[in-house]
Enzyme design. Structure first.
Site, PDB file in Angstrom:
ATOM      1  CG  HIS A 271      -2.095   0.936   1.039  1.00 33.33           C
ATOM      2  ND1 HIS A 271      -2.023   2.288   1.241  1.00 33.33           N
ATOM      3  CD2 HIS A 271      -3.352   0.665   0.630  1.00 33.33           C
ATOM      4  CE1 HIS A 271      -3.215   2.817   0.973  1.00 33.33           C
ATOM      5  NE2 HIS A 271      -4.036   1.861   0.598  1.00 33.33           N
ATOM      6  CG  ASP A 328      -8.282  -4.770  -2.854  1.00 31.47           C
ATOM      7  OD1 ASP A 328      -7.528  -3.795  -3.010  1.00 31.47           O
ATOM      8  OD2 ASP A 328      -9.517  -4.719  -3.026  1.00 31.47           O
TER       9      ASP A 328
END
Ligand code: SDX
Length: 394
Positions: A271, A328
């Site tokens: 991320h 996710d």
């Protein structure tokens, strides 16, 4: 305390902006919606309430909540003229393509809601969009299966109505499982906003030209579709399936993901902002365990996901690059347990993210220095030179 970075009067020139909607501390793994830590939504997850909070800046009173929920119920239907559009798409059409097209098409049926300054018209547009995105998603699914459309049921609340439109049959209503609805409310809440991510920045960029809410959110759908963004939840499932079918072991897949030349990535990992852990991934990891237990089911893909996480969290390649599971990584396993087909996963991400897009679009429109976004560039092309006629070129 806002998600303030640095301010630039040109706004789009530096890509940073001021916002009071969501605060993220990537080092501490903190995520707050309008100041409320996301962990506090887990007790009694209510996506409609969280949507109101993000858009209007505070938790709704009882009457405000009832009024908003009633608006969502009232506006769940699509204009019959819109239903014909679905027939024009091939059954194999990617649902995200249909979603962005049909959200944009809504602007043809609600031109009266283009008004950017009127809070009441904005509230009506927001309610219509949050309500109808469910119907569009469900009809895209039904169309792909050659199934008849199921109309929204005004007796059902937001999430059960979405699942009803997807999975009921003309003469047999989908059985509303409380555990499933609670889990899906929390999944949608955890996707609801994430400050200046790619798709939200797209909505702000498009909205800065004074484009209407529907057109701006349709652009957000397109940005979210990318496999590095919202499309990653589909890629995660394909990765887990690939390991499950025995093509590769978890260890072999991690080895590939570490090899730059392989073009393979450990999907659902990494991320740009979170550099210790994504709090949403931690919460979703708990949701999936709880849901499978309450449904009395097991999923071998969860075991594979846990194994991948275990290997990666001990591997210097991932540790050195601060790569951890993101939102996710587990969301797909939850959606699969609910019966959502993989090609609809990113559509569910969009349903969750819509209140965040709407909140940012409105926040930006209300800012006094709301100028059209105009990012600058560093030119690295050819120096000035003369035009050559065709005969002079070789
Ligand atoms: C979302 O912005 C948001 O907030 C997004 C989001 C939201 O809520 O809106 O959180 C939702 O989009 C989550 C991210 C979903 N995408 C994926 O899971 C796809 C896999 N992840 C990566 O592609 C990547 O980690 C990103 C896109 C998430 C972040 O990319 P960055 O910050 O641009 O990092 P990078 O590509 O520059 O990578 C830095 C290094 C590179 O290695 P080196 O050049 O140092 O050798 O880390 C490596 C990368 O190769 N790397 C990975 C990796 N992610 C980064 N290596 C293997 N597997 C990965 N997943």
């Amino acid at each position: 305390q806002t998600g303030l970075i640095t301010l630039d009067p040109g706004y789009g020139n530096t890509g940073s902006c001021e916002s009071a909607i969501t605060f993220i501390d990537g080092e501490q793994g903190i995520l707050r919606y309008r100041g409320i830590p996301i962990e506090q939504f887990a007790e009694q997850p209510n996506f409609v309430e969280a949507a109101w909070l993000l858009i209007f800046g505070r938790l709704p009173t009882h009457d405000e909540y009832r009024g908003f929920a009633a608006d969502l119920t009232r506006h769940a239907d699509l204009h019959e003229g819109m239903k014909h559009h679905f027939e024009g798409f091939p059954r194999s059409a990617p649902p995200m393509a249909i979603l962005s097209a049909m959200i944009n098409a809504l602007s043809c049926f609600h031109p009266e809601l283009f008004e950017l300054e009127d809070p009441e018209r904005f509230r009506m547009a927001a309610a219509r969009l949050i309500s109808k995105i469910r119907t569009i998603a469900a009809y895209a699914y039904r169309h792909s299966r050659g199934l008849p459309y199921i109309y929204p049921d005004p007796q059902l609340r937001y999430v059960p109505n979405l699942l009803h439109m997807m999975f009921s049959h003309p003469y047999r209503q989908w059985d509303c499982d409380e555990a499933v609805c609670e889990a899906l409310n929390l999944v949608l809440i955890l996707h609801a906003d994430h400050e200046q991510n790619c798709s939200t920045s797209t909505v702000r960029m498009v909205g800065s030209s004074r484009a209407n809410l529907f057109a701006s959110c349709a652009a957000g759908v397109c940005a979210l579709w990318g496999p590095l963004h919202g499309g990653a939840n589909v890629e995660v499932m394909q990765m887990l399936e690939q390991i499950h079918t025995g093509n590769l072991t978890a260890e072999e897949y991690v080895r590939l993901a570490k090899d730059r030349d392989s073009q393979v990535r450990l999907m659902g990992f990494g991320h740009r902002v979170y550099k210790n852990f994504d709090p949403r991934a931690q919460m979703l990891g708990r949701v999936v365990e709880g849901l499978l237990t309450r449904l009395g089911r097991e999923d071998p893909l969860l075991d594979i996901a846990r194994r991948l996480e275990e290997i990666a969290l001990e591997d210097p390649y991932f540790i050195d690059r601060k790569l951890y599971p993101n939102v996710d990584f587990y969301s797909g396993i939850i959606l699969r347990a609910i019966g959502i087909p993989t090609n609809m996963f990113t559509v569910f991400f969009a349903i969750g993210r819509l209140p965040g897009w709407i909140a940012h679009w409105w926040e930006q429109n209300q800012q006094l220095d709301n100028r059209i976004a105009r990012p600058r560039q560093v030119y690295v092309g050819e120096r000035e030179h003369a035009y050559l006629t065709m005969g002079q070129r070789f």
